[in-house]
Design an enzyme around this catalytic site. Structure first.
Site, PDB file in Angstrom:
ATOM      1  CG  ASP A 199      -2.038  -0.922   1.238  1.00 58.02           C
ATOM      2  OD1 ASP A 199      -2.336  -1.504   0.177  1.00 58.02           O
ATOM      3  OD2 ASP A 199      -2.661  -1.083   2.307  1.00 58.02           O
ATOM      4  CG  MET A 200       1.853   5.583  -1.832  1.00 53.44           C
ATOM      5  SD  MET A 200       3.608   5.267  -1.479  1.00 53.44           S
ATOM      6  CE  MET A 200       4.191   4.663  -3.053  1.00 53.44           C
ATOM      7  NE  ARG A 230      -4.587  -1.514  -4.272  1.00 48.26           N
ATOM      8  CZ  ARG A 230      -4.187  -1.768  -3.021  1.00 48.26           C
ATOM      9  NH1 ARG A 230      -3.712  -0.794  -2.261  1.00 48.26           N
ATOM     10  NH2 ARG A 230      -4.221  -2.996  -2.552  1.00 48.26           N
ATOM     11  N   GLY A 260      -5.651   8.590  -3.951  1.00 44.00           N
ATOM     12  CA  GLY A 260      -4.812   9.018  -2.821  1.00 44.00           C
ATOM     13  C   GLY A 260      -5.692   9.442  -1.663  1.00 44.00           C
TER      14      GLY A 260
HETATM   15  C1  LIG Z   1      -8.703  -1.126  -3.572  1.00 43.82           C
HETATM   16  C2  LIG Z   1      -8.265   0.210  -3.054  1.00 43.82           C
HETATM   17  C3  LIG Z   1      -7.020   0.333  -2.471  1.00 43.82           C
HETATM   18  C4  LIG Z   1      -6.576   1.581  -2.043  1.00 43.82           C
HETATM   19  N1  LIG Z   1      -5.295   1.717  -1.563  1.00 43.82           N
HETATM   20  C5  LIG Z   1      -4.832   2.938  -1.258  1.00 43.82           C
HETATM   21  C6  LIG Z   1      -3.472   3.153  -0.904  1.00 43.82           C
HETATM   22  O1  LIG Z   1      -2.652   2.218  -0.861  1.00 43.82           O
HETATM   23  N2  LIG Z   1      -3.068   4.419  -0.611  1.00 43.82           N
HETATM   24  C7  LIG Z   1      -3.931   5.483  -0.659  1.00 43.82           C
HETATM   25  O2  LIG Z   1      -3.506   6.623  -0.424  1.00 43.82           O
HETATM   26  N3  LIG Z   1      -5.234   5.306  -0.958  1.00 43.82           N
HETATM   27  C8  LIG Z   1      -5.698   4.068  -1.255  1.00 43.82           C
HETATM   28  N4  LIG Z   1      -7.021   3.917  -1.607  1.00 43.82           N
HETATM   29  C9  LIG Z   1      -8.004   5.011  -1.352  1.00 43.82           C
HETATM   30  C10 LIG Z   1      -8.098   5.953  -2.517  1.00 43.82           C
HETATM   31  O3  LIG Z   1      -6.900   6.683  -2.645  1.00 43.82           O
HETATM   32  C11 LIG Z   1      -9.265   6.949  -2.324  1.00 43.82           C
HETATM   33  O4  LIG Z   1      -9.066   7.673  -1.165  1.00 43.82           O
HETATM   34  C12 LIG Z   1     -10.629   6.301  -2.267  1.00 43.82           C
HETATM   35  O5  LIG Z   1     -10.708   5.178  -3.087  1.00 43.82           O
HETATM   36  C13 LIG Z   1     -11.721   7.285  -2.741  1.00 43.82           C
HETATM   37  O6  LIG Z   1     -11.463   7.700  -4.039  1.00 43.82           O
HETATM   38  P1  LIG Z   1     -12.336   7.278  -5.325  1.00 43.82           P
HETATM   39  O7  LIG Z   1     -11.369   6.901  -6.389  1.00 43.82           O
HETATM   40  O8  LIG Z   1     -13.306   6.244  -4.990  1.00 43.82           O
HETATM   41  O9  LIG Z   1     -12.988   8.617  -5.843  1.00 43.82           O
HETATM   42  P2  LIG Z   1     -13.800   9.793  -5.151  1.00 43.82           P
HETATM   43  O10 LIG Z   1     -13.843  10.896  -6.141  1.00 43.82           O
HETATM   44  O11 LIG Z   1     -13.297  10.089  -3.777  1.00 43.82           O
HETATM   45  O12 LIG Z   1     -15.239   9.155  -5.001  1.00 43.82           O
HETATM   46  C14 LIG Z   1     -16.039   8.771  -6.110  1.00 43.82           C
HETATM   47  C15 LIG Z   1     -17.333   8.172  -5.578  1.00 43.82           C
HETATM   48  O13 LIG Z   1     -17.021   6.951  -4.892  1.00 43.82           O
HETATM   49  C16 LIG Z   1     -17.820   6.801  -3.741  1.00 43.82           C
HETATM   50  N5  LIG Z   1     -16.945   6.864  -2.546  1.00 43.82           N
HETATM   51  C17 LIG Z   1     -15.638   7.188  -2.518  1.00 43.82           C
HETATM   52  N6  LIG Z   1     -15.144   7.100  -1.271  1.00 43.82           N
HETATM   53  C18 LIG Z   1     -16.179   6.722  -0.498  1.00 43.82           C
HETATM   54  C19 LIG Z   1     -16.311   6.453   0.886  1.00 43.82           C
HETATM   55  N7  LIG Z   1     -15.288   6.563   1.736  1.00 43.82           N
HETATM   56  N8  LIG Z   1     -17.534   6.084   1.339  1.00 43.82           N
HETATM   57  C20 LIG Z   1     -18.583   5.968   0.505  1.00 43.82           C
HETATM   58  N9  LIG Z   1     -18.524   6.204  -0.817  1.00 43.82           N
HETATM   59  C21 LIG Z   1     -17.342   6.576  -1.298  1.00 43.82           C
HETATM   60  C22 LIG Z   1     -18.812   7.949  -3.752  1.00 43.82           C
HETATM   61  O14 LIG Z   1     -19.944   7.509  -4.464  1.00 43.82           O
HETATM   62  C23 LIG Z   1     -18.058   9.017  -4.546  1.00 43.82           C
HETATM   63  O15 LIG Z   1     -18.908   9.931  -5.147  1.00 43.82           O
HETATM   64  C24 LIG Z   1      -7.469   2.691  -2.114  1.00 43.82           C
HETATM   65  C25 LIG Z   1      -8.717   2.569  -2.715  1.00 43.82           C
HETATM   66  C26 LIG Z   1      -9.119   1.360  -3.204  1.00 43.82           C
HETATM   67  C27 LIG Z   1     -10.452   1.267  -3.875  1.00 43.82           C
END
Ligand SMILES: Cc1cc2nc3c(=O)[nH]c(=O)nc-3n(C[C@H](O)[C@H](O)[C@H](O)COP(=O)(O)OP(=O)(O)OC[C@H]3O[C@@H](n4cnc5c(N)ncnc54)[C@H](O)[C@@H]3O)c2cc1C
Length: 281
Positions: free
Chosen positions: A107-108, A158, A162
């Site tokens: 993970d980052m 992946r 962020g």
């Molecule tokens: C498999 C996976 C691994 C990850 N690993 C890392 C990592 O190693 N390091 C890191 O910094 N980040 C990690 N993340 C988190 C990532 O960086 C985002 O913070 C998170 O995924 C929200 O971003 P989004 O791409 O869904 O888009 P966003 O623009 O934040 O959200 C898009 C839509 O997704 C839904 N959504 C998003 N977040 C939520 C929530 N918390 N609760 C409910 N609905 C939500 C909503 O419908 C929202 O409108 C990971 C995410 C995933 C899916």
């Protein structure tokens, strides 16, 4: 009460709860990446214990024939305590993963760890090719160059947006800029011929990704979407129904607090959602 609230995003506190959740996700036609929650351990003993649990998980996943790999954080494996020890620990896990035909995703974390984490992954990939993967955060301005370097070595990535608060000097601040960078990097990944994970719940980006894959004749088996346990289950199921690959990231363990707070911060409506459900029965 905190534990009850965190249940929306965390599979439970025990290995058995985690394995039951994994089995259920597999039954729905999706793979899993399991994460034993924890970060920033403060001594070598804790780091070794965290690693021991991951060894146990790799064995249990194999024994029970589950479709799952593992995700871990370097600060949970002792990065801040002793880098050499951390390297040995993660290398041992990658070796174990290679033995049981699994995979370790590193993970980052926040930006103070970006360079170190990428260096670690490059080095581990040399020793265990194909068994260790990196995470790239689209909000970081540096990410395009990092992607190029990882792709040059054919390291699996992946891509996520962020999850940490980063300053404007190093990170895009506006959603539209982060999203534009995400789309640009996704295209680079999809065209690379390496198996990557597109980790987002963003419907627009997912739509754009599937359209791009179809236009470029990139087969559905060439990459996977990834989402977090408890978020957009409807979308997860739709994508599988449409023939795309999906991996669900399932966190578990007693140290759920920082993970839970990051999920709440991403979407303040979650606090309301959880509060409502907490008192419903
Ligand atoms: C498999 C996976 C691994 C990850 N690993 C890392 C990592 O190693 N390091 C890191 O910094 N980040 C990690 N993340 C988190 C990532 O960086 C985002 O913070 C998170 O995924 C929200 O971003 P989004 O791409 O869904 O888009 P966003 O623009 O934040 O959200 C898009 C839509 O997704 C839904 N959504 C998003 N977040 C939520 C929530 N918390 N609760 C409910 N609905 C939500 C909503 O419908 C929202 O409108 C990971 C995410 C995933 C899916």
């Amino acid at each position: 009460m905190g534990q009850k609230m965190s249940r929306r995003f965390v599979a439970g506190t025990t290995v058995e709860e985690l394995l039951a959740a994994t089995q259920e996700v597999n039954r729905r036609g999706m793979s899993v990446s399991v994460d034993n929650l924890g970060e920033n351990v403060t001594n070598a003993e804790e780091a070794k214990q965290s690693a021991q649990l991951y060894h146990q998980l790799l064995d249990l996943i194999t024994e029970r024939k589950l479709d799952a790999n593992v995700s871990l954080k370097l600060t949970h494996m002792g990065l801040d305590v002793d880098e050499k020890l951390c390297r040995e620990i993660v290398s041992g896990l990658a070796e174990h993963a290679a033995r049981v035909n699994s995979f370790v995703r590193v993970d980052m974390e926040g930006s103070p760890y970006t360079q170190k984490t990428l260096d670690f992954v490059h080095e581990l990939h040399e020793r265990h090719p194909g068994k260790v993967g990196a995470v790239i955060q689209a909000y970081l301005i540096r990410s395009e160059k990092d992607v190029q370097d990882l792709l040059a070595k054919r390291i699996r990535i992946r891509l996520c947006k962020g999850a940490y608060k980063e300053p404007a000097s190093i990170a895009f601040q506006k959603k539209k800029d982060v999203d534009a960078n995400y789309v640009k990097l996704t295209r680079m990944l999809l065209k690379s011929g390496v198996y990557h994970g597109i980790a987002t719940h963003d419907e627009n980006i997912i739509r754009e990704t599937t359209a791009f894959a179809k236009a470029e004749k990139i087969p559905a088996e060439a990459f996977e979407f990834q989402m977090l346990h408890g978020i957009r289950r409807d979308l997860q199921e739709q994508l599988v129904k449409d023939g795309w690959r999906m991996r669900v990231y399932i966190p578990f363990g007693t140290e759920w607090y920082p993970y839970f707070m990051r999920r709440l911060a991403e979407r303040p409506a979650n606090a309301l959602f959880i509060a409502k459900n907490l008192f419903r029965r």
